[in-house]
Write a protein that holds these residues in place. Structure first.
Motif, mmCIF file in Angstrom:
data_model
loop_
_atom_site.group_PDB
_atom_site.id
_atom_site.type_symbol
_atom_site.label_atom_id
_atom_site.label_comp_id
_atom_site.label_asym_id
_atom_site.label_seq_id
_atom_site.Cartn_x
_atom_site.Cartn_y
_atom_site.Cartn_z
ATOM 1 N N UNK A 5 40.148 -34.695 -47.050
ATOM 2 C CA UNK A 5 38.933 -35.490 -47.231
ATOM 3 C C UNK A 5 38.814 -36.486 -46.086
ATOM 4 N N UNK A 6 37.595 -36.944 -45.873
ATOM 5 C CA UNK A 6 37.351 -37.912 -44.794
ATOM 6 C C UNK A 6 36.710 -39.172 -45.367
ATOM 7 N N UNK A 7 37.385 -40.296 -45.141
ATOM 8 C CA UNK A 7 36.860 -41.585 -45.579
ATOM 9 C C UNK A 7 35.972 -42.131 -44.461
ATOM 10 N N UNK A 8 34.720 -42.418 -44.775
ATOM 11 C CA UNK A 8 33.800 -42.924 -43.766
ATOM 12 C C UNK A 8 34.190 -44.322 -43.325
ATOM 13 N N UNK A 9 34.075 -44.601 -42.016
ATOM 14 C CA UNK A 9 34.455 -45.928 -41.521
ATOM 15 C C UNK A 9 33.421 -46.991 -41.883
#
Length: 357
Positions: free
Chosen positions: A254-258
């Motif tokens: 998964x990718x956590x948005x900055x």
């Protein structure tokens, strides 16, 4: 008179409700209680006819109910009796406890249940155990005894309790069904809020999660810390699925948005900003209206200014082509992007084609 007639209809309807037959039965069913009083209320022939009609309907219904024997009531209840299976189970495939074994049936009939194998399936329909994996399914008989007054009958149900599956099979099924639960608007490639990470599978497997970066996403998924703009937000969520002696693993990326500052949001929206064209138009050949966004993906607002408003007015909603023979016109479009205190500009040059006639 219309109001009085309506009142009689309402009174008649109430008279033939569930309470009336019970009262009439106490009097032997000879007359509808209060019949004489209601006859006096009827102010005309039409009202009396309506009341007579209600009375005849009541007598017919009361007569039918009076003739129904206890045996008939039990027979009707027996025909209507069914088991309310749990989940997606059927009589041919029982894997969980029943939702319900009714104790009362149609016509107020009382029902008592007896299981042929209470150590597996109780008299109340609770499934205590399934046959061991590989040992084969087990048939269980359930007997319902129905009683009403002096009448009694029974109904037999045969159900098949399915043999249990192996621990490895349970793990495989729970693994196939496993996935994180994202908050509304989020996805695997765009995480901004806590993630739901199941800890139990439908087949009883225990699920334990490990995050490759607990600083961004905690092991239980309940805490999400967004990284600074430009930093990596990629996290590997590893699930260990265990049932008995069997175990397996499954991973999700998964990718956590900055988190971006206002200036970074404007910069990102500026980098993504482009002019949209209609049909086969392009920057060097414009004949129809342009598509100029009024907001960027990161929330920046956008204002468009034209270097030649007689050809393309500010906003680009319309395009006024030069007259035939006057030549094509180049127009510079300036986009002003802003978000709170931050702002940027970006220019585009397009060529509006002259009319052909």
């Amino acid at each position: 008179m219309k109001t009085k007639t309506l009142a009689l209809v309402t009174a008649g309807t109430l008279l033939f409700g569930a309470a009336v037959p019970a009262a009439a039965s106490a009097q032997g069913g000879a007359k509808l209680p209060g019949w004489e009083a209601h006859q006096k209320l009827a102010g005309n022939d039409k009202s009396r006819q309506m009341l007579e009609k209600f009375y005849e309907q009541w007598k017919k219904s009361h007569k039918q109910n009076a003739k129904k024997t206890d045996a008939a009531r039990v027979a009707e209840a027996k025909a209507a009796l069914a088991i309310d299976f749990g989940g997606k189970d059927t009589a041919a495939s029982v894997t969980v406890s029943f939702d319900k074994l009714p104790k009362t049936g149609k016509n107020g009939t009382k029902i008592a249940w007896q299981s042929g194998n209470p150590s597996v399936l109780t008299n109340e329909g609770k499934l205590l155990s399934r046959p061991a994996a590989g040992s084969g399914d087990l048939k269980v008989v359930l007997i319902a005894v129905l009683t009403h007054g002096t009448a009694q009958d029974y109904k037999v149900f045969e159900v098949t309790v399915k043999a249990d599956i192996s621990d490895a099979q349970k793990v495989a099924l729970d693994k196939a069904a496993l996935k994180p639960v994202f908050a509304k608007g989020d996805s695997a490639s765009s995480v901004t809020k806590p993630i739901g990470l199941p800890t139990k599978g439908a087949n009883g497997s225990t699920i334990v999660w490990y995050s490759s970066s607990p600083a961004l996403i905690s092991n239980d998924g309940k805490t999400v810390n967004r990284p600074a703009y430009g930093a990596s937000g990629t996290v590997l969520l590893n699930a260990v699925i265990t049932n008995g002696r069997a175990s397996d693993t499954l991973s999700f990326t998964v990718t956590v948005l900055p988190v971006m500052t206002e200036a970074q949001k404007v910069a990102a929206d500026k980098a993504a900003l482009a002019v949209g064209f209609t049909g086969t138009d392009n920057a060097s050949s414009v004949t129809r209206e342009l598509k100029l966004p009024s907001q960027g993906e990161n929330g920046s607002r956008i204002l468009w200014l034209s270097s030649n408003t007689s050809v393309i007015p500010n906003g680009g909603k319309t395009v006024i082509r030069p007259a035939a023979g006057t030549g094509d016109q180049a127009v510079t479009l300036t986009a002003i992007l802003w978000n709170e205190q931050a702002s940027e500009t970006k220019t585009f040059t397009v060529v509006v084609k002259q009319k052909t006639n």
